[in-house]
Design a protein around this motif. Structure first.
Motif, mmCIF file in Angstrom:
data_model
loop_
_atom_site.group_PDB
_atom_site.id
_atom_site.type_symbol
_atom_site.label_atom_id
_atom_site.label_comp_id
_atom_site.label_asym_id
_atom_site.label_seq_id
_atom_site.Cartn_x
_atom_site.Cartn_y
_atom_site.Cartn_z
ATOM 1 N N THR A 59 -58.007 -35.030 -69.342
ATOM 2 C CA THR A 59 -59.026 -34.837 -68.313
ATOM 3 C C THR A 59 -60.184 -35.818 -68.516
ATOM 4 O O THR A 59 -60.686 -36.419 -67.555
ATOM 5 C CB THR A 59 -59.554 -33.388 -68.358
ATOM 6 O OG1 THR A 59 -58.436 -32.495 -68.382
ATOM 7 C CG2 THR A 59 -60.432 -33.075 -67.170
ATOM 8 N N GLU A 164 -48.024 -35.984 -67.821
ATOM 9 C CA GLU A 164 -46.791 -35.238 -68.083
ATOM 10 C C GLU A 164 -45.599 -36.149 -68.332
ATOM 11 O O GLU A 164 -44.498 -35.658 -68.578
ATOM 12 C CB GLU A 164 -46.499 -34.317 -66.881
ATOM 13 C CG GLU A 164 -47.655 -33.359 -66.586
ATOM 14 C CD GLU A 164 -47.436 -32.456 -65.376
ATOM 15 O OE1 GLU A 164 -46.355 -32.520 -64.756
ATOM 16 O OE2 GLU A 164 -48.358 -31.685 -65.046
ATOM 17 N N SER A 185 -51.761 -37.352 -71.633
ATOM 18 C CA SER A 185 -52.360 -36.196 -72.297
ATOM 19 C C SER A 185 -51.556 -35.819 -73.535
ATOM 20 O O SER A 185 -50.328 -35.922 -73.536
ATOM 21 C CB SER A 185 -52.385 -35.000 -71.340
ATOM 22 O OG SER A 185 -52.625 -33.799 -72.050
ATOM 23 N N LYS A 190 -47.751 -30.506 -74.135
ATOM 24 C CA LYS A 190 -47.180 -31.720 -73.563
ATOM 25 C C LYS A 190 -46.018 -32.235 -74.424
ATOM 26 O O LYS A 190 -45.708 -31.672 -75.469
ATOM 27 C CB LYS A 190 -48.272 -32.778 -73.399
ATOM 28 C CG LYS A 190 -49.348 -32.404 -72.355
ATOM 29 C CD LYS A 190 -48.774 -32.202 -70.958
ATOM 30 C CE LYS A 190 -49.755 -32.310 -69.809
ATOM 31 N NZ LYS A 190 -50.864 -31.384 -69.740
HETATM 32 C C1 LIG Z 1 -52.140 -31.632 -68.781
HETATM 33 C C2 LIG Z 1 -52.504 -32.391 -67.565
HETATM 34 C C3 LIG Z 1 -53.753 -33.026 -67.430
HETATM 35 C C4 LIG Z 1 -54.879 -32.825 -68.380
HETATM 36 O O1 LIG Z 1 -54.681 -33.167 -69.660
HETATM 37 P P1 LIG Z 1 -55.564 -32.459 -70.812
HETATM 38 O O2 LIG Z 1 -55.256 -33.292 -71.991
HETATM 39 O O3 LIG Z 1 -55.056 -31.051 -70.925
HETATM 40 O O4 LIG Z 1 -56.978 -32.523 -70.401
HETATM 41 C C5 LIG Z 1 -53.986 -33.799 -66.307
HETATM 42 N N1 LIG Z 1 -53.066 -33.937 -65.365
HETATM 43 C C6 LIG Z 1 -51.867 -33.338 -65.436
HETATM 44 C C7 LIG Z 1 -50.898 -33.558 -64.343
HETATM 45 C C8 LIG Z 1 -51.554 -32.521 -66.523
HETATM 46 O O5 LIG Z 1 -50.377 -31.895 -66.572
#
Ligand SMILES: *Cc1c(COP(=O)(O)O)cnc(C)c1O
Length: 377
Positions: A59, A164, A185, A190
C-alpha cells in the motif's frame, strides 16, 4: 478437532529463521542496512528492472508511486474494481478520485475495452487522468499488451499493482516490470512474505530515487534536517529484508507447490458439473497465488456458500473473491465503467486453500472434504 487450515499461510523454514537471526546479530536493526540494499538488487534483477525500493507495505508503494507520478487532489485515477481495497485506498490518500473499470469474466482482470471507454469519457469531460492502476488478480498478469497500448494512446502513465503476481509473466515478461513502475506486496498471505512489506520496481532511476526520498521523511541531504516536501516513514526494516531474501531464494519452489495444489483442484473439479477452476486457461504463466472456483449453482445443484459452510465445519478456510470496489459502502460514490462482470464473479466465486505451506495431509483433508461435499449433492 484437527488444526485449522488457512487459505494462504506464510511458508517459512530454517533458512528464513537463520537469515533473520544473522541480520539481528549484524547490528543492522533499522529501516536501512545491507539486507535492504541486497533485497532491492535481487528482486529488481529477478523481475528484470533496474531499480527496487523496499517499503513497509504494498500500500505504501502504491501511495508513493502515485505521488511520484504527480497524482494530485482533483485528478482522476482509473483502476480495477475487482481488487483488494488497498489499491483504491492508496488512490484516495492522494486526494485523487478513483474511477473503476470492470473485469474480463475469464480472468477478473481489467477489461481493456472498458478502460478505453473510461478514458474516452473522461477526455470528453475535460478531466485530468493522472494514472492508470491495473491489478494482476490472484496471480495472473493483466493484458499489459492491450492496456499499455491504450495508456500510450491517451498519454496516461501506468502504475501496475502486481501485489498478487510476483513470479507471474505476461508474454514472457515478468509481472512487476510493467508500466512506469510496478508495486509488489510481501504481506503475510502473499506468494512470498516479509511478514509485512512491499517494493516499488522501475527502470526509471529518478523515479526510484524520489520514492526513496519520500519514504525516508523527505530529508534534504544536509545535516540539520531540512525539509521542502511532506515525507513519509515507509522504509522496510533490515530484519524483514533478510527474511525477504530468504523467501525470494525459495520463490520458484513455493510457486511449484501452489501449482501442484492447483492441479489437484483441476483434477477434482474436472468431472463436476457447473464448476470451473477460475482463470485456469493459460495459467502456466501465472504464479497461481490463490486458486478459486466459479460455480454455476443451477448446473452444480449447490452454491459456493454451501461449500464454504461445509468446509468451515471441517475447520477449513475459504472465501468469496474480492467484493468489487464499486459495491463497497466507502467507495460506491465513485464513478466507473461497470458491466456486471466483477459482481458476477463475486457472487459465483470461492477461493480455496492454496498455500505452499500446506502439508500432504492437509491437502488430502481439503480435497477429501470437497469430494465428500460434492458426492452428497
Ligand atoms: C495485498 C494487496 C495490496 C496491498 O499490499 P500490502 O502489502 O498488504 O499493503 C495491494 N493490492 C493488492 C491487489 C493486494 O492484493
Amino acid at each position: 478437532m484437527s488444526e485449522r487450515i488457512y487459505m494462504s499461510s506464510p511458508d517459512v523454514t530454517q533458512r528464513e529463521e537463520d537469515a533473520v537471526v544473522a541480520a539481528m546479530r549484524s547490528g543492522w536493526i533499522a529501516p536501512l542496512g545491507p539486507d535492504v540494499d541486497a533485497f532491492e538488487r535481487e528482486l529488481a534483477e529477478r523481475v528484470g528492472v533496474d531499480h527496487g525500493v523496499a517499503l513497509s507495505s504494498g500500500t505504501a508503494a502504491l501511495h508513493l508511486g502515485l505521488i511520484t507520478l504527480g497524482v494530485r487532489p482533483g485528478d482522476v485515477v482509473v483502476t480495477s474494481t475487482m481488487t483488494f481495497a488497498a489499491t483504491t485506498n492508496a488512490i484516495v490518500y492522494t486526494g485523487a478520485e478513483p474511477y473503476f473499470v470492470d473485469a474480463d469474466l475469464a480472468t477478473g482482470n481489467m477489461n481493456p475495452e472498458l478502460l478505453r471507454r473510461a478514458l474516452e469519457r473522461l477526455r470528453e469531460n475535460g478531466e485530468r487522468v493522472a494514472a492508470i492502476v491495473p491489478v494482476d488478480l490472484l496471480g495472473k498478469a493483466v493484458d499489459y499488451t492491450a492496456i499499455e497500448a491504450i495508456a500510450a494512446e491517451f498519454e496516461v502513465p501506468v502504475l501496475a499493482d502486481a501485489a498478487e503476481s510476483l513470479g507471474a509473466t505476461h508474454r514472457g515478461r515478468a509481472a512487476g516490470s510493467f508500466g512506469r513502475a510496478s508495486i509488489v506486496s510481501f504481506n503475510g498471505n502473499k506468494i512470498m512474505t516479509t511478514s509485512g512489506g512491499g517494493m516499488l520496481l522501475t527502470d526509471d532511476g529518478r523515479f526510484a530515487q524520489h520514492v526513496r526520498y519520500l519514504a525516508t521523511q523527505a530529508r534534504q541531504p544536509v545535516v540539520h534536517y531540512e525539509h521542502t516536501d511532506v515525507g513519509y516513514n515507509y522504509r522496510m526494516s533490515n530484519l524483514l529484508a533478510a527474511l525477504g531474501r530468504a523467501q525470494l531464494s525459495r520463490l520458484d519452489e513455493m510457486i511449484a507447490r501452489r501449482r501442484e495444489m492447483r492441479e489437484e483442484y483441476k483434477r477434482l473439479f474436472a468431472g463436476v458439473a457447473g464448476v470451473e477452476v477460475f482463470g485456469a486457461e493459460g495459467d502456466d504463466a501465472d504464479n497461481v497465488w490463490l486458486t478459486s472456483i466459479i460455480v454455476d449453482s443451477d448446473a452444480a445443484g449447490w452454491t459456493p456458500q454451501q461449500l464454504a459452510t461445509a468446509l468451515a465445519e471441517d475447520d477449513i478456510e475459504s472465501r468469496p473473491l474480492w467484493k468489487p470496489m464499486h459495491r463497497q459502502p466507502v467507495f460506491e460514490k465513485y464513478r466507473g465503467e461497470i458491466d456486471g462482470s466483477s459482481e458476477r464473479l463475486f457472487e459465483r466465486g470461492l477461493t480455496l486453500p492454496s498455500g505452499s505451506a500446506l502439508t500432504g495431509a492437509q491437502r488430502e483433508r481439503v480435497l477429501g472434504a470437497i469430494s465428500s461435499f460434492v458426492a452428497t449433492r
